[in-house]
Enzyme design. Structure first.
Site, PDB file in Angstrom:
ATOM      1  N   GLU A  44      64.897  48.549  15.436  1.00  0.00           N
ATOM      2  CA  GLU A  44      64.652  48.579  16.526  1.00  0.00           C
ATOM      3  C   GLU A  44      64.066  50.095  17.145  1.00  0.00           C
ATOM      4  O   GLU A  44      62.780  50.570  17.901  1.00  0.00           O
ATOM      5  CB  GLU A  44      66.158  49.261  17.102  1.00  0.00           C
ATOM      6  CG  GLU A  44      67.010  48.000  17.490  1.00  0.00           C
ATOM      7  CD  GLU A  44      66.909  46.936  18.210  1.00  0.00           C
ATOM      8  OE1 GLU A  44      66.056  47.478  19.333  1.00  0.00           O
ATOM      9  OE2 GLU A  44      67.413  46.121  18.419  1.00  0.00           O
ATOM     10  N   TYR A 127      68.613  53.947  24.618  1.00  0.00           N
ATOM     11  CA  TYR A 127      68.763  52.280  24.637  1.00  0.00           C
ATOM     12  C   TYR A 127      68.720  51.582  22.758  1.00  0.00           C
ATOM     13  O   TYR A 127      69.701  51.101  22.471  1.00  0.00           O
ATOM     14  CB  TYR A 127      66.684  51.266  24.964  1.00  0.00           C
ATOM     15  CG  TYR A 127      66.919  50.392  23.996  1.00  0.00           C
ATOM     16  CD1 TYR A 127      67.889  49.478  24.270  1.00  0.00           C
ATOM     17  CD2 TYR A 127      66.023  50.057  23.030  1.00  0.00           C
ATOM     18  CE1 TYR A 127      67.394  48.232  24.132  1.00  0.00           C
ATOM     19  CE2 TYR A 127      66.096  48.688  22.684  1.00  0.00           C
ATOM     20  CZ  TYR A 127      66.965  47.369  23.234  1.00  0.00           C
ATOM     21  OH  TYR A 127      66.454  47.201  22.047  1.00  0.00           O
ATOM     22  N   ASP A 145      66.588  47.023  28.019  1.00  0.00           N
ATOM     23  CA  ASP A 145      65.194  46.900  27.608  1.00  0.00           C
ATOM     24  C   ASP A 145      64.516  45.926  28.132  1.00  0.00           C
ATOM     25  O   ASP A 145      64.858  45.562  29.621  1.00  0.00           O
ATOM     26  CB  ASP A 145      65.000  46.737  25.956  1.00  0.00           C
ATOM     27  CG  ASP A 145      65.242  44.562  25.818  1.00  0.00           C
ATOM     28  OD1 ASP A 145      65.291  43.937  26.553  1.00  0.00           O
ATOM     29  OD2 ASP A 145      64.567  44.548  25.169  1.00  0.00           O
TER      30      ASP A 145
END
Length: 352
Positions: A44, A127, A145
């Site tokens: 990520e 996020y 996203d």
């Protein structure tokens, strides 16, 4: 016709079970495998503003070299920055190290599952915390996203331009988050945006949500999501000084930790500004201007680096930086803009 949100998420999961992309950091759906929080976190961080295609090779190298968070925490800063070279957005690499060390020091080398605890770690924003909580720990957190924003804007035919639309899109995304399989659902909706509901030419005919999609019904899918126009990026100028000793050593310096390319190895340069740069060579030498410049685009500006080269004797004393022996210098350790400058200068210096 109104559609039940549970039915929508189940439909998407059925599609994902058949069409999930294979990723080196993923646990395949219905496999019974559990995702490794370390690998999910690293992927990520790497995927922030970077494509899957660009990330895969870096992810493989990092996890082969540092297979656990404890291994990464013990790594030398310079080694990590060198492995990151070329991936861009170098603050991520610095935060990667800070976060790994915080997990080792404060959480006994175990990533916390709690969303709020994740947010307290270096480099982890809302996020990333949601993605780790959902994908690694199967907690009902909602990811938002760019792919998910596009899917939600089209599914609900939302014309509010980004970034103002983010709260509205988050509300819609939260309604659809699957409580039984939140990790798979998070990856499913991102896959949908990456492979079907693409920015250009969305494949609406094979989309599992084609029937409930309001933008498809209204013929507006191609224009969504709408975005507030960005201001033109300014151009900044600078000079890179590339010096090589007669024994083959290169003059390089480690950039300050704070600022652009912080902590990365690079050529000594002037400051980067919109005005013409003032010359600031790192040592006295017979400098030659190359008839080419290294051009690179950062998030907020375009950079144009003029290049000066020199061959210097072995007793040359620079005012900054240090000479790196030829057998220890790898151009691949340089960030992209510095490697562009090297490529332009290499032929000139090699033949001098």
């Amino acid at each position: 016709m109104r559609y039940d949100t549970a039915d929508l998420s189940d439909t998407l999961l059925d599609w994902y079970d058949r069409h999930a992309r294979q990723m080196p950091w993923r646990a395949p759906p219905l496999s019974g495998q559990k995702a490794d929080p370390y690998r999910v976190w690293m992927s990520e961080v790497m995927l922030q503003q970077t494509t899957v295609a660009a990330v895969k090779a870096y992810f493989e190298r990092f996890t082969n070299r540092w297979p656990t968070v404890r291994d990464l925490a013990a790594a030398e800063d310079a080694d990590v920055m060198a492995e990151w070279a070329g991936l861009g957005y170098y603050a991520r690499a610095r935060n990667l190290l800070k976060c790994a060390r915080a997990v080792v020091a404060d959480h006994d080398s175990v990533f916390p599952a709690d969303h709020d605890a994740l947010l307290k770690l270096p480099g982890i924003g809302p996020y990333t915390a949601a993605a780790i909580s959902a994908i690694a720990f199967d907690l009902p957190e909602t990811v938002l996203d760019g792919n998910v924003e596009r899917v939600m804007a089209r599914l609900h035919d939302i014309h509010t331009p980004l970034p103002a639309a983010k709260p509205e899109l988050m509300v819609e995304a939260q309604k659809l988050t699957n409580a039984k399989r939140p990790g798979d659902y998070a990856q499913a909706v991102m896959d949908l945006g990456a492979t079907i509901c693409t920015p250009r030419n969305p494949a609406c005919g094979i989309c599992p949500w084609r029937d409930p999609c309001l933008a498809r019904a209204n013929g507006t899918a191609a224009e969504l999501p709408k975005k507030t126009p960005k201001k033109p990026k300014p151009i900044r100028l600078g000079i890179a000084y590339i010096a090589r000793r007669t024994d083959g050593a290169w003059l390089l310096e480690t950039r300050p930790d704070k600022g652009l390319l912080g902590g990365m190895l690079g050529w000594p340069t002037t400051g980067w500004a919109e005005d013409a740069p003032q010359e600031a060579p790192p040592l006295g030498a017979d400098w030659h201007d190359l008839p080419a410049e290294a051009r690179h685009t950062f998030t907020h500006f375009h950079l144009r680096l003029a290049i000066c080269t020199a061959t210097v004797p072995q007793d040359a004393l620079p005012t900054r930086g240090q000479f790196i022996p030829q057998d220890r210098f790898r151009p691949s350790d340089l960030p992209t803009v510095m490697r562009k400058a090297f490529d332009l200068a290499h032929e000139t210096l090699r033949d001098s």
